[in-house]
Design a protein around this motif. Structure first.
Motif, PDB file in Angstrom:
ATOM      1  N   LEU A   1     -82.966 -10.122 -61.559  1.00 25.98           N
ATOM      2  CA  LEU A   1     -81.974 -11.131 -61.917  1.00 25.98           C
ATOM      3  C   LEU A   1     -80.583 -10.808 -61.371  1.00 25.98           C
ATOM      4  CD1 LEU A   1     -82.661 -12.373 -65.555  1.00 25.98           C
ATOM      5  CD2 LEU A   1     -82.517 -13.714 -63.459  1.00 25.98           C
ATOM      6  N   ARG A   2     -80.258  -9.541 -61.282  1.00 28.02           N
ATOM      7  CA  ARG A   2     -78.930  -9.184 -60.788  1.00 28.02           C
ATOM      8  C   ARG A   2     -78.740  -9.662 -59.355  1.00 28.02           C
ATOM      9  NH1 ARG A   2     -76.289  -5.831 -64.254  1.00 28.02           N
ATOM     10  NH2 ARG A   2     -77.558  -4.780 -65.847  1.00 28.02           N
ATOM     11  N   GLU A   3     -79.769  -9.477 -58.546  1.00 29.51           N
ATOM     12  CA  GLU A   3     -79.692  -9.930 -57.167  1.00 29.51           C
ATOM     13  C   GLU A   3     -79.606 -11.461 -57.118  1.00 29.51           C
ATOM     14  OE1 GLU A   3     -81.853  -7.876 -58.409  1.00 29.51           O
ATOM     15  OE2 GLU A   3     -81.510  -5.952 -57.383  1.00 29.51           O
ATOM     16  N   HIS A   4     -80.381 -12.127 -57.980  1.00 32.88           N
ATOM     17  CA  HIS A   4     -80.356 -13.588 -58.031  1.00 32.88           C
ATOM     18  C   HIS A   4     -78.972 -14.101 -58.421  1.00 32.88           C
ATOM     19  CE1 HIS A   4     -81.411 -17.717 -59.050  1.00 32.88           C
ATOM     20  NE2 HIS A   4     -80.985 -17.505 -60.279  1.00 32.88           N
ATOM     21  N   LEU A   5     -78.364 -13.489 -59.442  1.00 31.73           N
ATOM     22  CA  LEU A   5     -77.043 -13.913 -59.890  1.00 31.73           C
ATOM     23  C   LEU A   5     -75.981 -13.644 -58.824  1.00 31.73           C
ATOM     24  CD1 LEU A   5     -77.176 -12.690 -63.604  1.00 31.73           C
ATOM     25  CD2 LEU A   5     -77.340 -15.044 -62.777  1.00 31.73           C
ATOM     26  N   ALA A   6     -76.138 -12.542 -58.104  1.00 32.25           N
ATOM     27  CA  ALA A   6     -75.200 -12.230 -57.026  1.00 32.25           C
ATOM     28  C   ALA A   6     -75.300 -13.273 -55.917  1.00 32.25           C
ATOM     29  CB  ALA A   6     -75.485 -10.841 -56.475  1.00 32.25           C
ATOM     30  N   THR A   7     -76.514 -13.721 -55.624  1.00 26.37           N
ATOM     31  CA  THR A   7     -76.724 -14.756 -54.604  1.00 26.37           C
ATOM     32  C   THR A   7     -76.071 -16.072 -55.020  1.00 26.37           C
ATOM     33  OG1 THR A   7     -78.814 -13.745 -53.921  1.00 26.37           O
ATOM     34  CG2 THR A   7     -78.463 -16.059 -53.332  1.00 26.37           C
ATOM     35  N   ILE A   8     -76.235 -16.442 -56.303  1.00 30.20           N
ATOM     36  CA  ILE A   8     -75.615 -17.667 -56.811  1.00 30.20           C
ATOM     37  C   ILE A   8     -74.094 -17.586 -56.699  1.00 30.20           C
ATOM     38  CG2 ILE A   8     -75.163 -19.001 -58.908  1.00 30.20           C
ATOM     39  CD1 ILE A   8     -77.999 -18.533 -59.769  1.00 30.20           C
ATOM     40  N   GLU A   9     -73.530 -16.448 -57.111  1.00 32.50           N
ATOM     41  CA  GLU A   9     -72.080 -16.281 -57.071  1.00 32.50           C
ATOM     42  C   GLU A   9     -71.558 -16.383 -55.641  1.00 32.50           C
ATOM     43  OE1 GLU A   9     -68.258 -15.886 -58.344  1.00 32.50           O
ATOM     44  OE2 GLU A   9     -70.093 -16.274 -59.505  1.00 32.50           O
ATOM     45  N   ALA A  10     -72.287 -15.788 -54.704  1.00 32.00           N
ATOM     46  CA  ALA A  10     -71.872 -15.864 -53.303  1.00 32.00           C
ATOM     47  C   ALA A  10     -71.932 -17.296 -52.796  1.00 32.00           C
ATOM     48  CB  ALA A  10     -72.762 -14.954 -52.456  1.00 32.00           C
ATOM     49  N   GLY A  11     -72.957 -18.027 -53.209  1.00 36.30           N
ATOM     50  CA  GLY A  11     -73.084 -19.413 -52.780  1.00 36.30           C
ATOM     51  C   GLY A  11     -72.009 -20.306 -53.364  1.00 36.30           C
ATOM     52  N   LEU A  12     -71.583 -20.019 -54.581  1.00 38.06           N
ATOM     53  CA  LEU A  12     -70.554 -20.834 -55.226  1.00 38.06           C
ATOM     54  C   LEU A  12     -69.171 -20.620 -54.619  1.00 38.06           C
ATOM     55  CD1 LEU A  12     -71.591 -20.525 -58.988  1.00 38.06           C
ATOM     56  CD2 LEU A  12     -71.861 -22.516 -57.494  1.00 38.06           C
ATOM     57  N   GLN A  13     -68.984 -19.501 -53.937  1.00 37.26           N
ATOM     58  CA  GLN A  13     -67.676 -19.231 -53.330  1.00 37.26           C
ATOM     59  C   GLN A  13     -67.281 -20.313 -52.332  1.00 37.26           C
ATOM     60  OE1 GLN A  13     -65.435 -16.955 -54.160  1.00 37.26           O
ATOM     61  NE2 GLN A  13     -66.807 -16.134 -55.751  1.00 37.26           N
ATOM     62  N   ALA A  14     -68.281 -20.896 -51.667  1.00 39.98           N
ATOM     63  CA  ALA A  14     -67.999 -21.927 -50.671  1.00 39.98           C
ATOM     64  C   ALA A  14     -67.439 -23.195 -51.299  1.00 39.98           C
ATOM     65  CB  ALA A  14     -69.272 -22.255 -49.884  1.00 39.98           C
ATOM     66  N   LEU A  15     -67.642 -23.360 -52.637  1.00 39.89           N
ATOM     67  CA  LEU A  15     -67.162 -24.555 -53.335  1.00 39.89           C
ATOM     68  C   LEU A  15     -65.766 -24.389 -53.896  1.00 39.89           C
ATOM     69  CD1 LEU A  15     -70.438 -25.389 -55.325  1.00 39.89           C
ATOM     70  CD2 LEU A  15     -69.723 -26.274 -53.081  1.00 39.89           C
ATOM     71  N   ARG A  16     -65.197 -23.204 -53.734  1.00 43.19           N
ATOM     72  CA  ARG A  16     -63.898 -22.907 -54.339  1.00 43.19           C
ATOM     73  C   ARG A  16     -62.800 -22.837 -53.277  1.00 43.19           C
ATOM     74  NH1 ARG A  16     -66.707 -18.097 -57.796  1.00 43.19           N
ATOM     75  NH2 ARG A  16     -67.717 -19.413 -59.357  1.00 43.19           N
ATOM     76  N   LEU A  17     -61.583 -23.126 -53.693  1.00 46.91           N
ATOM     77  CA  LEU A  17     -60.433 -23.033 -52.790  1.00 46.91           C
ATOM     78  C   LEU A  17     -60.162 -21.575 -52.437  1.00 46.91           C
ATOM     79  CD1 LEU A  17     -57.980 -25.583 -54.424  1.00 46.91           C
ATOM     80  CD2 LEU A  17     -59.238 -25.883 -52.285  1.00 46.91           C
ATOM     81  N   ASP A  18     -59.824 -21.340 -51.194  1.00 43.09           N
ATOM     82  CA  ASP A  18     -59.460 -20.004 -50.763  1.00 43.09           C
ATOM     83  C   ASP A  18     -57.976 -19.803 -51.014  1.00 43.09           C
ATOM     84  OD1 ASP A  18     -59.071 -17.576 -49.610  1.00 43.09           O
ATOM     85  OD2 ASP A  18     -59.977 -18.064 -47.673  1.00 43.09           O
ATOM     86  N   THR A  19     -57.638 -18.941 -51.952  1.00 43.30           N
ATOM     87  CA  THR A  19     -56.230 -18.728 -52.323  1.00 43.30           C
ATOM     88  C   THR A  19     -55.633 -17.505 -51.661  1.00 43.30           C
ATOM     89  OG1 THR A  19     -56.921 -17.443 -54.270  1.00 43.30           O
ATOM     90  CG2 THR A  19     -56.579 -19.806 -54.575  1.00 43.30           C
ATOM     91  N   ARG A  20     -56.370 -16.893 -50.711  1.00 47.38           N
ATOM     92  CA  ARG A  20     -55.869 -15.684 -50.086  1.00 47.38           C
ATOM     93  C   ARG A  20     -54.838 -15.955 -48.997  1.00 47.38           C
ATOM     94  NH1 ARG A  20     -61.587 -13.207 -48.472  1.00 47.38           N
ATOM     95  NH2 ARG A  20     -61.827 -15.432 -48.010  1.00 47.38           N
ATOM     96  N   SER A  21     -54.848 -17.174 -48.472  1.00 49.20           N
ATOM     97  CA  SER A  21     -53.909 -17.489 -47.387  1.00 49.20           C
ATOM     98  C   SER A  21     -52.578 -18.037 -47.932  1.00 49.20           C
ATOM     99  CB  SER A  21     -54.530 -18.513 -46.449  1.00 49.20           C
ATOM    100  OG  SER A  21     -54.883 -19.675 -47.168  1.00 49.20           O
TER     101      SER A  21
END
Length: 284
Positions: free
Chosen positions: A264-284
């Motif tokens: 499950l840890r690997e599965h949750l990590a995959t979901i979190e990585a995939g959700l990053q594309a839906l979020r605004l990038d605030t680093r710039s």
């Protein structure tokens, strides 16, 4: 390590005590802060019992004697701050009702934390982690709790559905099998339609986990009750602390499932990585 909940021990042991020992228990429950400053002769006098009765009471709740009991009680009180009950008036300021809601919520969560039966939690985690289907039943505010749990269970690769309509609950219950689990959520523990759905689910062979007050019809009807006792009154907003207490217990079950199921840890990590594309990038 948190001190043993001596108040919970007294409440659990009370019905099995002798009549004279129950007098001691009742006095302590009503005057717990005063008792830690008393001598044994003072407590015996106030409770209208003998000093040997006080000693027998202390041993009945797992203490070596009166001094050990007072120490245990003092440690419990020191680690268990008490907040005011959830009540307010039309004249309360924003500051007053803001702190009232926070205090009532913290008190509700603390009370459930100190009284929850860990064995029941472990059994519920095992049932949910290995279930073919998980069906969540609740009405009103409990339906919102069920929807939040469904979101958490979905992330844990558990097939879960929420039903807040009595007809849908009945159809769901009649379609279940022995490897399915129902989580019945009720803040009052007295909802008639929920009791009907529980009976139908059990008739189909499913196991029913209940999140409800101890001694309530819903808790008594279930196969595995997880008691959630939160004081409620007739105020319009009192479901707030109770709802959050139910959500917290369901979060605990989700954490248990995450620790139980492999991969499950690997599965949750995959979901979190995939959700990053839906979020605004605030680093710039």
């Amino acid at each position: 390590m948190r001190p043993r909940n001596i108040i919970r021990a007294i409440e659990s042991a009370r019905d099995g005590l002798r009549r004279s020992e129950r007098l001691v228990a009742d006095y302590i429950l009503a005057n717990r802060r005063e008792v830690i400053h008393m001598r044994i002769v003072d407590l015996a006098q106030e409770a209208h019992v003998s000093e040997p009765t006080v000693v027998r009471f202390c041993r009945a709740v797992g203490c070596d004697g009166f001094q050990n009991f007072k120490l245990t009680l003092a440690q419990h009180i020191a680690h268990s701050p008490e907040y005011a009950a959830f009540s307010f008036t039309d004249d309360d300021s924003a500051r007053q009702y803001t702190f009232t809601v926070f205090d009532a919520t913290m008190e509700a969560l603390k009370k459930v934390r100190d009284s929850i039966e860990v064995d029941a939690v472990e059994k519920a985690v095992d049932l949910l982690a290995n279930a073919r289907r998980v069906e969540l039943y609740g009405f009103g505010a409990s339906a919102a709790v069920a929807s939040d749990a469904q979101h958490n269970f979905f992330r844990l690769q558990i097939s879960a559905s929420v039903y807040s309509d009595p007809h849908m609950q009945a159809m769901s219950a009649m379609s279940l099998h022995s490897d399915d689990v129902v989580v019945a959520i009720s803040q009052s523990g007295r909802t008639r339609s929920l009791l009907d759905a529980i009976k139908l689910a059990q008739k189909s062979g499913a196991t029913v986990i209940a999140l409800a007050p101890s001694g309530s019809p819903v808790a008594d009807a279930s196969d595995l009750p997880i008691y959630i006792d939160v004081d409620l009154d007739e105020g319009n907003y009192t479901p707030l602390p109770s709802r959050l207490a139910h959500m917290t217990v369901l979060d605990i079950l989700a954490v248990g499932i995450a620790n139980t199921k492999k991969g499950l840890r690997e599965h949750l990590a995959t979901i979190e990585a995939g959700l990053q594309a839906l979020r605004l990038d605030t680093r710039s």
